[in-house]
Write a protein that holds these residues in place. Structure first.
Motif, mmCIF file in Angstrom:
data_model
loop_
_atom_site.group_PDB
_atom_site.id
_atom_site.type_symbol
_atom_site.label_atom_id
_atom_site.label_comp_id
_atom_site.label_asym_id
_atom_site.label_seq_id
_atom_site.Cartn_x
_atom_site.Cartn_y
_atom_site.Cartn_z
ATOM 1 N N SER A 33 0.828 -1.211 0.000
ATOM 2 C CA SER A 33 0.000 0.000 0.000
ATOM 3 C C SER A 33 0.862 1.261 0.000
ATOM 4 C CB SER A 33 -1.047 0.002 1.110
ATOM 5 O OG SER A 33 -0.475 -0.154 2.362
ATOM 6 N N SER B 96 -1.883 -1.197 11.977
ATOM 7 C CA SER B 96 -2.334 -2.408 11.292
ATOM 8 C C SER B 96 -2.473 -3.563 12.268
ATOM 9 C CB SER B 96 -1.338 -2.800 10.205
ATOM 10 O OG SER B 96 -1.708 -4.038 9.629
ATOM 11 N N THR B 97 -3.517 -4.361 12.078
ATOM 12 C CA THR B 97 -3.673 -5.567 12.888
ATOM 13 C C THR B 97 -3.301 -6.815 12.076
ATOM 14 O OG1 THR B 97 -5.990 -5.754 12.244
ATOM 15 C CG2 THR B 97 -5.533 -4.573 14.296
HETATM 16 N N1 LIG Z 1 -13.088 -3.994 6.160
HETATM 17 C C1 LIG Z 1 -12.471 -4.086 7.357
HETATM 18 N N2 LIG Z 1 -12.975 -4.893 8.324
HETATM 19 C C2 LIG Z 1 -12.372 -4.993 9.538
HETATM 20 N N3 LIG Z 1 -11.249 -4.312 9.877
HETATM 21 C C3 LIG Z 1 -10.719 -3.484 8.958
HETATM 22 C C4 LIG Z 1 -11.271 -3.328 7.659
HETATM 23 N N4 LIG Z 1 -10.522 -2.437 6.979
HETATM 24 C C5 LIG Z 1 -9.548 -2.063 7.812
HETATM 25 N N5 LIG Z 1 -9.643 -2.680 9.006
HETATM 26 C C6 LIG Z 1 -8.778 -2.484 10.187
HETATM 27 O O1 LIG Z 1 -8.091 -1.243 10.066
HETATM 28 C C7 LIG Z 1 -6.680 -1.444 10.104
HETATM 29 C C8 LIG Z 1 -5.978 -0.436 9.203
HETATM 30 O O2 LIG Z 1 -6.330 -0.674 7.833
HETATM 31 P P1 LIG Z 1 -5.304 -0.201 6.694
HETATM 32 O O3 LIG Z 1 -5.870 -0.595 5.387
HETATM 33 O O4 LIG Z 1 -4.983 1.227 6.890
HETATM 34 O O5 LIG Z 1 -3.993 -1.041 7.013
HETATM 35 P P2 LIG Z 1 -3.690 -2.584 6.754
HETATM 36 O O6 LIG Z 1 -4.742 -3.161 5.867
HETATM 37 O O7 LIG Z 1 -3.495 -3.248 8.051
HETATM 38 O O8 LIG Z 1 -2.300 -2.515 5.962
HETATM 39 P P3 LIG Z 1 -2.066 -2.027 4.443
HETATM 40 O O9 LIG Z 1 -3.370 -1.511 3.929
HETATM 41 O O10 LIG Z 1 -1.030 -0.964 4.502
HETATM 42 O O11 LIG Z 1 -1.605 -3.244 3.706
HETATM 43 C C9 LIG Z 1 -6.478 -2.880 9.676
HETATM 44 O O12 LIG Z 1 -5.261 -3.423 10.126
HETATM 45 C C10 LIG Z 1 -7.697 -3.559 10.327
HETATM 46 O O13 LIG Z 1 -7.484 -3.771 11.704
#
Ligand SMILES: Nc1ncnc2c1ncn2[C@@H]1O[C@H](COP(=O)(O)OP(=O)(O)OP(=O)(O)O)[C@@H](O)[C@H]1O
Ligand SMILES: [Mg+2]
Lengths: 109, 141
Positions: A33, B96-97
């Motif tokens: 990302s 991030s989780t």
């Molecule tokens: N559709 C969803 N359902 C549940 N949790 C979500 C969802 N989208 C995001 N999250 C939560 O929000 C956090 C941050 O999302 P974000 O897309 O910014 O980072 P990421 O997906 O962890 O990493 P990256 O997008 O950089 O690969 C995620 O780690 C997750 O815990």
């Protein structure tokens, strides 16, 4: 710079695509990302990540070439997808740092 | 004059990391055929890709609906995943989780939601813990 010339410069092997294209600018990084928002059209994208998700990001950002560092080879499913989408993928024995330095030196001349 | 609205619908498979991004790539191609500018297509592509991937890695899939008209493009991503307990925290760059096996694929920079904000004109998150998340993004032309 032409991708052909880049291949010679980096001692790189072509995994797929035509090298008869120009690239302009370089982005290096493996986190998808981050690459998603930073790779610009016609860039060379230098990475050691070589799975199908790299191909998806490249489909959306349209780098001229994906340069795999450290002799990384693309997984077959990813390579098939890259071919299908007319992406160019090359692999070089150099590290991402060495690749960037080599391009910088060449561009500086 | 009412202009045409072109609609696209996708089911996003939550079990298949290898097809993740397929809906976004497909929308990109369709928007190009419809003649949208490269800049608009780039913004929509980035925002939708991030949302699509989030549904796959965090929510076991969902649906994506896109409506393209002559003044805006609206993307709605709906899932029945775990929901987001703390939206403000989730929106922070770097949060991030994602588990290790997901990070090994190149995800988990915690930049998906920040990218979605950066590249859209409006982003709404409706989320209920235990029920799911619906994200509505608008890119103005
Ligand atoms: N559709 C969803 N359902 C549940 N949790 C979500 C969802 N989208 C995001 N999250 C939560 O929000 C956090 C941050 O999302 P974000 O897309 O910014 O980072 P990421 O997906 O962890 O990493 P990256 O997008 O950089 O690969 C995620 O780690 C997750 O815990
Ligand atoms: Mg994400």
């Amino acid at each position: 710079m032409k991708v052909d010339a880049l291949c010679k410069l980096l001692d790189a092997r072509v995994l797929c695509g035509t090298t008869d294209r120009e690239f302009e600018g370089v982005y290096t990084g493996d986190l998808l990302s981050r690459a998603m928002s930073r790779v610009q059209t016609d860039n060379a994208w230098v990475t050691i990540m070589a799975n199908i998700n790299v191909v998806a990001v490249a489909n959306l950002t349209e780098p001229a070439v994906i340069v795999l560092a450290e002799d990384v080879v693309m997984q077959q499913d990813a390579l098939d997808a890259a071919v299908e989408n007319d992406l160019c993928v090359i692999t070089s024995p150099l590290s991402a740092y060495e690749i960037c330095c080599a391009i910088r030196e060449m561009a500086g001349e | 004059m009412m202009s045409d609205v072109v609609k696209f619908h996708f089911d996003v498979d939550g079990s298949d990391f290898s097809s993740a991004g397929a809906a976004s790539v497909s929308v990109k191609k369709k928007l190009r055929q419809l003649g949208y500018s490269p800049e608009v297509i780039r913004r929509v592509s980035i925002a939708m890709y991030e949302g699509e991937i989030n549904m796959v890695i965090h929510a076991n899939g969902g649906t994506a609906d896109v409506e393209a008209s002559d003044d805006k493009i609206v993307i709605v991503l709906a899932d029945k995943g775990p929901g987001i307990p703390d939206v403000e925290l989730a929106m922070q760059a770097g949060y991030s989780t994602a588990k290790d096996h997901i990070r090994n694929l190149g995800f988990g920079a915690g930049m998906g939601l920040p990218n979605m904000i950066k590249y859209t004109d409006d982003l709404r998150i409706d989320t209920v813990v235990g029920e799911g998340t619906t994200i509505t993004m608008t890119v103005l032309l």
